[in-house]
Motif scaffolding. Structure first.
Motif, PDB file in Angstrom:
ATOM      1  N   VAL A  24       0.856  -1.181   0.000  1.00 26.83           N
ATOM      2  CA  VAL A  24       0.000   0.000   0.000  1.00 26.83           C
ATOM      3  C   VAL A  24       0.895   1.236   0.000  1.00 26.83           C
ATOM      4  N   GLN A  25       0.608   2.136  -0.901  1.00 29.15           N
ATOM      5  CA  GLN A  25       1.343   3.397  -0.940  1.00 29.15           C
ATOM      6  C   GLN A  25       0.362   4.549  -0.804  1.00 29.15           C
ATOM      7  N   LEU A  26       0.749   5.520   0.012  1.00 29.44           N
ATOM      8  CA  LEU A  26      -0.084   6.689   0.243  1.00 29.44           C
ATOM      9  C   LEU A  26       0.661   7.927  -0.232  1.00 29.44           C
ATOM     10  N   GLN A  27      -0.050   8.778  -0.937  1.00 32.28           N
ATOM     11  CA  GLN A  27       0.540  10.003  -1.455  1.00 32.28           C
ATOM     12  C   GLN A  27      -0.258  11.188  -0.937  1.00 32.28           C
ATOM     13  N   ALA A  28       0.372  11.961  -0.060  1.00 28.31           N
ATOM     14  CA  ALA A  28      -0.287  13.139   0.510  1.00 28.31           C
ATOM     15  C   ALA A  28       0.072  14.380  -0.288  1.00 28.31           C
ATOM     16  N   SER A  29      -0.879  15.278  -0.401  1.00 26.21           N
ATOM     17  CA  SER A  29      -0.641  16.529  -1.131  1.00 26.21           C
ATOM     18  C   SER A  29      -1.579  17.607  -0.606  1.00 26.21           C
ATOM     19  N   GLY A  30      -1.341  18.837  -1.051  1.00 27.37           N
ATOM     20  CA  GLY A  30      -2.239  19.928  -0.710  1.00 27.37           C
ATOM     21  C   GLY A  30      -1.725  20.903   0.324  1.00 27.37           C
ATOM     22  N   GLY A  31      -0.571  20.617   0.903  1.00 26.23           N
ATOM     23  CA  GLY A  31      -0.030  21.537   1.884  1.00 26.23           C
ATOM     24  C   GLY A  31       0.435  22.833   1.245  1.00 26.23           C
ATOM     25  N   GLY A  32       0.789  23.788   2.099  1.00 34.87           N
ATOM     26  CA  GLY A  32       1.276  25.053   1.590  1.00 34.87           C
ATOM     27  C   GLY A  32       1.336  26.099   2.681  1.00 34.87           C
ATOM     28  N   LEU A  33       1.512  27.329   2.262  1.00 34.46           N
ATOM     29  CA  LEU A  33       1.584  28.470   3.165  1.00 34.46           C
ATOM     30  C   LEU A  33       0.263  29.223   3.109  1.00 34.46           C
ATOM     31  N   VAL A  34      -0.298  29.490   4.270  1.00 37.53           N
ATOM     32  CA  VAL A  34      -1.583  30.184   4.337  1.00 37.53           C
ATOM     33  C   VAL A  34      -1.570  31.119   5.532  1.00 37.53           C
ATOM     34  N   GLN A  35      -2.309  32.202   5.433  1.00 35.20           N
ATOM     35  CA  GLN A  35      -2.408  33.128   6.554  1.00 35.20           C
ATOM     36  C   GLN A  35      -3.376  32.593   7.597  1.00 35.20           C
ATOM     37  N   ALA A  36      -3.185  33.018   8.818  1.00 34.93           N
ATOM     38  CA  ALA A  36      -4.090  32.635   9.892  1.00 34.93           C
ATOM     39  C   ALA A  36      -5.526  32.996   9.513  1.00 34.93           C
ATOM     40  N   GLY A  37      -6.432  32.081   9.806  1.00 30.05           N
ATOM     41  CA  GLY A  37      -7.832  32.262   9.436  1.00 30.05           C
ATOM     42  C   GLY A  37      -8.189  31.656   8.096  1.00 30.05           C
ATOM     43  N   GLY A  38      -7.183  31.267   7.337  1.00 29.61           N
ATOM     44  CA  GLY A  38      -7.415  30.704   6.018  1.00 29.61           C
ATOM     45  C   GLY A  38      -7.735  29.212   6.062  1.00 29.61           C
ATOM     46  N   SER A  39      -7.842  28.625   4.884  1.00 31.17           N
ATOM     47  CA  SER A  39      -8.218  27.221   4.754  1.00 31.17           C
ATOM     48  C   SER A  39      -7.296  26.498   3.775  1.00 31.17           C
ATOM     49  N   LEU A  40      -7.191  25.215   3.976  1.00 30.93           N
ATOM     50  CA  LEU A  40      -6.475  24.332   3.052  1.00 30.93           C
ATOM     51  C   LEU A  40      -7.208  23.003   3.023  1.00 30.93           C
ATOM     52  N   ARG A  41      -7.051  22.290   1.912  1.00 30.09           N
ATOM     53  CA  ARG A  41      -7.571  20.923   1.844  1.00 30.09           C
ATOM     54  C   ARG A  41      -6.436  19.995   1.452  1.00 30.09           C
ATOM     55  N   LEU A  42      -6.178  19.039   2.320  1.00 32.64           N
ATOM     56  CA  LEU A  42      -5.173  18.026   2.050  1.00 32.64           C
ATOM     57  C   LEU A  42      -5.836  16.803   1.412  1.00 32.64           C
ATOM     58  N   SER A  43      -5.074  16.138   0.563  1.00 27.94           N
ATOM     59  CA  SER A  43      -5.545  14.915  -0.072  1.00 27.94           C
ATOM     60  C   SER A  43      -4.565  13.788   0.202  1.00 27.94           C
ATOM     61  N   CYS A  44      -5.084  12.598   0.291  1.00 27.42           N
ATOM     62  CA  CYS A  44      -4.252  11.406   0.470  1.00 27.42           C
ATOM     63  C   CYS A  44      -4.789  10.335  -0.466  1.00 27.42           C
ATOM     64  N   ALA A  45      -4.030  10.045  -1.503  1.00 23.59           N
ATOM     65  CA  ALA A  45      -4.439   9.047  -2.484  1.00 23.59           C
ATOM     66  C   ALA A  45      -3.732   7.729  -2.210  1.00 23.59           C
ATOM     67  N   ALA A  46      -4.471   6.652  -2.272  1.00 26.76           N
ATOM     68  CA  ALA A  46      -3.914   5.328  -1.995  1.00 26.76           C
ATOM     69  C   ALA A  46      -3.772   4.520  -3.280  1.00 26.76           C
ATOM     70  N   SER A  47      -2.733   3.725  -3.326  1.00 26.62           N
ATOM     71  CA  SER A  47      -2.557   2.758  -4.405  1.00 26.62           C
ATOM     72  C   SER A  47      -2.144   1.435  -3.797  1.00 26.62           C
ATOM     73  N   GLY A  48      -2.484   0.363  -4.456  1.00 29.15           N
ATOM     74  CA  GLY A  48      -2.143  -0.954  -3.962  1.00 29.15           C
ATOM     75  C   GLY A  48      -3.233  -1.611  -3.137  1.00 29.15           C
ATOM     76  N   ARG A  49      -4.149  -0.786  -2.661  1.00 31.75           N
ATOM     77  CA  ARG A  49      -5.292  -1.302  -1.906  1.00 31.75           C
ATOM     78  C   ARG A  49      -6.302  -0.182  -1.770  1.00 31.75           C
ATOM     79  N   ALA A  50      -7.556  -0.551  -1.750  1.00 30.85           N
ATOM     80  CA  ALA A  50      -8.581   0.461  -1.549  1.00 30.85           C
ATOM     81  C   ALA A  50      -8.666   0.843  -0.080  1.00 30.85           C
ATOM     82  N   PHE A  51      -8.973   2.120   0.169  1.00 27.69           N
ATOM     83  CA  PHE A  51      -9.209   2.518   1.555  1.00 27.69           C
ATOM     84  C   PHE A  51     -10.373   1.724   2.125  1.00 27.69           C
ATOM     85  N   GLY A  52     -11.412   1.585   1.320  1.00 29.47           N
ATOM     86  CA  GLY A  52     -12.579   0.822   1.738  1.00 29.47           C
ATOM     87  C   GLY A  52     -13.025   1.232   3.119  1.00 29.47           C
ATOM     88  N   ASP A  53     -13.198   0.235   3.980  1.00 27.38           N
ATOM     89  CA  ASP A  53     -13.616   0.521   5.346  1.00 27.38           C
ATOM     90  C   ASP A  53     -12.481   0.295   6.340  1.00 27.38           C
TER      91      ASP A  53
END
Length: 126
Positions: free
Chosen positions: A1-30
């Motif tokens: 199973v490999q996990l690839q995280a992305s979406g980080g960055g620099l943001v000002q206080a009060g702001g928002s970000l969305r991180l993603s984590c994509a899996a390969s080799g197996r489904a997240f499933g339950d």
């Protein structure tokens, strides 16, 4: 199973970000999945996780500001982070378990997870 995280960055206080984590080799499933974070010179801290039946859990410091979700069709887990604070600055890691049978008390424990992504840096400026 490999996990690839992305979406980080620099943001000002009060702001928002969305991180993603994509899996390969197996489904997240339950399988349990979680986001942890680690700031310099600090221990890895539980931020959010999804346990059995899709039930979410959050760390006390992010409750009400973060939202974790899972898209099984895309085999991706997301972490929506709102009203960010400088103390949220850290490297964020996604993780999943090889067992569907994780007990509830282990959801927040890093050692309970078997597979980890490489981490994505989130920096919140004041």
């Amino acid at each position: 199973v490999q996990l690839q995280a992305s979406g980080g960055g620099l943001v000002q206080a009060g702001g928002s970000l969305r991180l993603s984590c994509a899996a390969s080799g197996r489904a997240f499933g339950d399988y349990p999945v979680a986001w942890f974070r680690q700031a310099p010179a600090r221990e890895r801290e539980f931020a959010a996780g999804i346990w059995r039946y899709g039930r979410p859990y959050y760390g006390d410091s992010v409750k009400g500001r973060y939202h974790i979700s899972r898209d099984n069709a895309k085999n991706t887990v997301y972490l929506e982070m709102n009203n960010l604070k400088p103390e949220d600055t850290a490297v964020y890691y996604c993780a999943t378990s090889s067992s569907r049978g994780m007990i509830l008390s282990s959801v927040r424990v890093p050692n309970a997870y078997d597979y980890w992504g490489q981490g994505t840096q989130v920096t919140v400026s004041s």
